[in-house]
Design a protein around this motif. Structure first.
Motif, PDB file in Angstrom:
ATOM      1  N   THR A  28     -81.054 -26.810  -2.277  1.00 33.35           N
ATOM      2  CA  THR A  28     -81.597 -25.567  -1.742  1.00 33.35           C
ATOM      3  C   THR A  28     -82.474 -25.872  -0.532  1.00 33.35           C
ATOM      4  O   THR A  28     -83.104 -26.919  -0.455  1.00 33.35           O
ATOM      5  CB  THR A  28     -82.410 -24.820  -2.800  1.00 33.35           C
ATOM      6  N   TYR A  29     -82.486 -24.933   0.410  1.00 29.69           N
ATOM      7  CA  TYR A  29     -83.280 -25.095   1.624  1.00 29.69           C
ATOM      8  C   TYR A  29     -84.357 -24.023   1.725  1.00 29.69           C
ATOM      9  O   TYR A  29     -85.527 -24.320   1.586  1.00 29.69           O
ATOM     10  CB  TYR A  29     -82.391 -25.065   2.872  1.00 29.69           C
ATOM     11  N   ALA A  30     -83.992 -22.787   1.998  1.00 31.19           N
ATOM     12  CA  ALA A  30     -84.999 -21.754   2.252  1.00 31.19           C
ATOM     13  C   ALA A  30     -84.506 -20.384   1.801  1.00 31.19           C
ATOM     14  O   ALA A  30     -83.751 -19.728   2.511  1.00 31.19           O
ATOM     15  CB  ALA A  30     -85.339 -21.714   3.737  1.00 31.19           C
ATOM     16  N   PHE A  31     -84.921 -19.957   0.628  1.00 36.59           N
ATOM     17  CA  PHE A  31     -84.689 -18.589   0.178  1.00 36.59           C
ATOM     18  C   PHE A  31     -85.736 -18.225  -0.855  1.00 36.59           C
ATOM     19  O   PHE A  31     -86.403 -19.088  -1.410  1.00 36.59           O
ATOM     20  CB  PHE A  31     -83.270 -18.383  -0.372  1.00 36.59           C
ATOM     21  N   VAL A  32     -85.897 -16.931  -1.086  1.00 33.41           N
ATOM     22  CA  VAL A  32     -86.896 -16.422  -2.018  1.00 33.41           C
ATOM     23  C   VAL A  32     -86.186 -15.543  -3.033  1.00 33.41           C
ATOM     24  O   VAL A  32     -85.399 -14.673  -2.668  1.00 33.41           O
ATOM     25  CB  VAL A  32     -87.970 -15.599  -1.271  1.00 33.41           C
ATOM     26  N   GLU A  33     -86.464 -15.766  -4.299  1.00 30.74           N
ATOM     27  CA  GLU A  33     -85.919 -14.934  -5.364  1.00 30.74           C
ATOM     28  C   GLU A  33     -87.050 -14.067  -5.899  1.00 30.74           C
ATOM     29  O   GLU A  33     -88.049 -14.572  -6.395  1.00 30.74           O
ATOM     30  CB  GLU A  33     -85.342 -15.817  -6.469  1.00 30.74           C
ATOM     31  N   LYS A  34     -86.908 -12.740  -5.747  1.00 26.29           N
ATOM     32  CA  LYS A  34     -87.975 -11.824  -6.115  1.00 26.29           C
ATOM     33  C   LYS A  34     -87.389 -10.566  -6.736  1.00 26.29           C
ATOM     34  O   LYS A  34     -86.532  -9.927  -6.126  1.00 26.29           O
ATOM     35  CB  LYS A  34     -88.796 -11.483  -4.870  1.00 26.29           C
ATOM     36  N   GLU A  35     -87.825 -10.230  -7.940  1.00 25.05           N
ATOM     37  CA  GLU A  35     -87.401  -9.017  -8.654  1.00 25.05           C
ATOM     38  C   GLU A  35     -85.887  -8.899  -8.787  1.00 25.05           C
ATOM     39  O   GLU A  35     -85.308  -7.841  -8.607  1.00 25.05           O
ATOM     40  CB  GLU A  35     -87.977  -7.783  -7.963  1.00 25.05           C
ATOM     41  N   GLY A  36     -85.224 -10.019  -9.054  1.00 25.31           N
ATOM     42  CA  GLY A  36     -83.783 -10.012  -9.247  1.00 25.31           C
ATOM     43  C   GLY A  36     -82.970 -10.002  -7.968  1.00 25.31           C
ATOM     44  O   GLY A  36     -81.748  -9.960  -8.007  1.00 25.31           O
ATOM     45  N   LYS A  37     -83.630  -9.990  -6.827  1.00 25.01           N
ATOM     46  CA  LYS A  37     -82.932 -10.007  -5.538  1.00 25.01           C
ATOM     47  C   LYS A  37     -83.178 -11.332  -4.844  1.00 25.01           C
ATOM     48  O   LYS A  37     -84.214 -11.945  -4.988  1.00 25.01           O
ATOM     49  CB  LYS A  37     -83.407  -8.868  -4.654  1.00 25.01           C
ATOM     50  N   LEU A  38     -82.208 -11.734  -4.085  1.00 26.56           N
ATOM     51  CA  LEU A  38     -82.256 -12.987  -3.347  1.00 26.56           C
ATOM     52  C   LEU A  38     -82.416 -12.651  -1.878  1.00 26.56           C
ATOM     53  O   LEU A  38     -81.643 -11.871  -1.328  1.00 26.56           O
ATOM     54  CB  LEU A  38     -80.941 -13.730  -3.587  1.00 26.56           C
ATOM     55  N   ARG A  39     -83.438 -13.227  -1.238  1.00 24.65           N
ATOM     56  CA  ARG A  39     -83.719 -12.933   0.169  1.00 24.65           C
ATOM     57  C   ARG A  39     -83.913 -14.224   0.942  1.00 24.65           C
ATOM     58  O   ARG A  39     -84.419 -15.202   0.413  1.00 24.65           O
ATOM     59  CB  ARG A  39     -84.981 -12.097   0.320  1.00 24.65           C
TER      60      ARG A  39
END
Length: 76
Positions: free
Chosen positions: A35-46
């Motif tokens: 993995t490099y750069a992402f955010v997992e928040k409230e069931g969504k991937l951004r």
């Protein structure tokens, strides 16, 4: 191996081992190599730029088709 990137900012999200010739509509968590750069928040991937990339469905991510690009080769 495929490199999955954000379509908006072109930042690397993760390296994925794709099996089969089909589209990348689901990314199974067990096949994500790095993995490099992402955010997992409230069931969504951004992406860290804020653009939504996919939805967490448990063992895989359901990808938003126009939100990402990829490069590399698929394993048959």
């Amino acid at each position: 191996m495929l490199i999955i990137r954000c379509a908006a900012c072109k930042r690397k999200l993760w390296r994925y081992d794709k099996i089969g010739p089909g589209e990348v509509l689901r990314c199974h968590k067990a096949r994500i190599e790095r993995t490099y750069a992402f955010v997992e928040k409230e069931g969504k991937l951004r992406c860290v730029c804020g653009k939504p990339i996919g939805i967490d469905k448990g063992s895989f991510y359901k990808m938003i088709a126009k939100a990402f690009t990829y490069s590399g080769t698929k394993r048959r």
